[in-house]
Design an enzyme around this catalytic site. Sequence first.
Site, mmCIF file in Angstrom:
data_model
loop_
_atom_site.group_PDB
_atom_site.id
_atom_site.type_symbol
_atom_site.label_atom_id
_atom_site.label_comp_id
_atom_site.label_asym_id
_atom_site.label_seq_id
_atom_site.Cartn_x
_atom_site.Cartn_y
_atom_site.Cartn_z
ATOM 1 N N GLY A 21 44.848 48.014 37.970
ATOM 2 C CA GLY A 21 46.097 47.571 37.391
ATOM 3 C C GLY A 21 46.319 48.054 35.970
ATOM 4 C CG MET A 22 44.447 46.571 32.950
ATOM 5 S SD MET A 22 45.935 46.075 32.077
ATOM 6 C CE MET A 22 45.515 46.566 30.407
ATOM 7 N N GLY A 23 44.944 51.081 34.662
ATOM 8 C CA GLY A 23 44.862 52.515 34.447
ATOM 9 C C GLY A 23 43.973 53.217 35.449
ATOM 10 C CG ASP A 37 38.536 39.820 36.449
ATOM 11 O OD1 ASP A 37 38.594 38.962 37.355
ATOM 12 O OD2 ASP A 37 39.086 40.927 36.540
#
Length: 495
Positions: free
Chosen positions: A22-24, A139
């Site tokens: 989701g971040m890259g 996480d």
Amino acid sequence: MTEVGALLAGRYRLERRLGSGGMGVVWLASDELLQRPVAVKQLSAAEGASPEVAEEARQRAMREGRIAARLHHPNAVAVHDVTEHDGFPVLIMEYLPSRSLADVLAEKGRMTPGAVASMGAQAAAALDAAHAAGITHRDIKPGNLLLGDDGTTKITDFGISHAADDIAVTRTGVIAGTPAYLSPEVARGHAPTPASDVYSLGATLYAAVEGIPPFGDEATNSIALLHEVAAGQFRPPQMAGVLAPVLARMLQVDPAQRPTPAQASEALQAVVSGAPSPLPEPDHTQPISAVAAAAPGGGTRLDNVPVRSPRRSRRWIYLAAGAAAVVLVLLAVLLPSGGQEQPKEQAAAPAELERVVSDYYALLPEHPGNAWTRLGTGLQAQGRAGYEGFWSSVADVRVVEPPQASGPGVVRVTVELVMPDGTRITELHQLGLRGAQQPKIESDAILNSSTSAPPPPPPPPARVEPPREKEEGKKDENKGNEDRKGEEDKKGEDN
């Protein structure tokens, strides 16, 4: 758009794409200055993201670099450098030839308790070092555990972690983390703590040994899943064996009842070696079936998530307390006074331990009720219904390698489980036994397991029609024989 062959910061040459999230995107690259492979994590804001969100992504990446630079541990992925490309930060990380636990589970379904315990012991050791540096991961999940080709486990992605003395960039009202692996207090709006990481690691190990997280996954309804997590009641593990008591402690609803990462690492390592668990007994004077109300102000909007009441009634608790009091009185009367140390129980001889194990498997799968009586309280605590239900699904049990004592109170045995469809599961078990007169099986760890699928059924035999020429030749031959026989019979009549 970054492509293979691009040069970042004048020294990192991208070679191939390893994955994305989701971040890259994560790339395998070559550090042309130091001549070593590195992993390049290139972050970017989501398409159409507002400037505020884009700035948050930049802050988050820079924070990850600063946090990870503090952490030096063999079971945590190291961050070597932080640079920038196309206006977004890029993290230069240690490259580990590996697969994520998520990928392994997607392929295999689940892992043996011994392999999961070894993996968990390493991850817990990394968390211990992170917490000592003031870092909470926030996480822990299968996608963030990397399993190296050499058996090493490393935690990665501190991208949403939080250092106690660093700036917080996670916006108010957003839960950071993966719902299926959140702790109950985080699911209800509390700030993550080191104890939350321990719970998330326990949920990850549960998923590895059972094939599904404690509360299921979020494929159907994430909000409903968060309610389940907040309640904290999950199905006890069915396949964990000797690993089950450690998971139960890591998955306590009350954070104070969970072990520290160091204690969890030691307990998981004891599972691997077959040693007794070093975990202290839980403090039953503290409630473990509920969590405090959500923190006031901000946080998620799950502040009023109802916690289901325990299934056992207060009457059961009063009866149990009364029974415990009676036991204490009897112990005070029967045990000798003076504080003299009592002699330790003598261990059974290796041959006796091997006989107990051999007799145990001889009862299975036809007589699980009798086999149940050979188990100690630790294994029986997992429930008789589940035990007998499992063995009712097995067609046959064969001892491949006979029981062999491998240490005081420890026996190893290799058995083959034959399933009704013909599938064969070969498992190396390490059993822990206690007792001198009638030893009981107190622990059961699967050190190795392999599965062979049943062979496909043979095709039906093909029907072969005889050639007509041969058939006609056979008819002519039979006719000739009949003619000769008729001539012989006629001559006999003439004579």
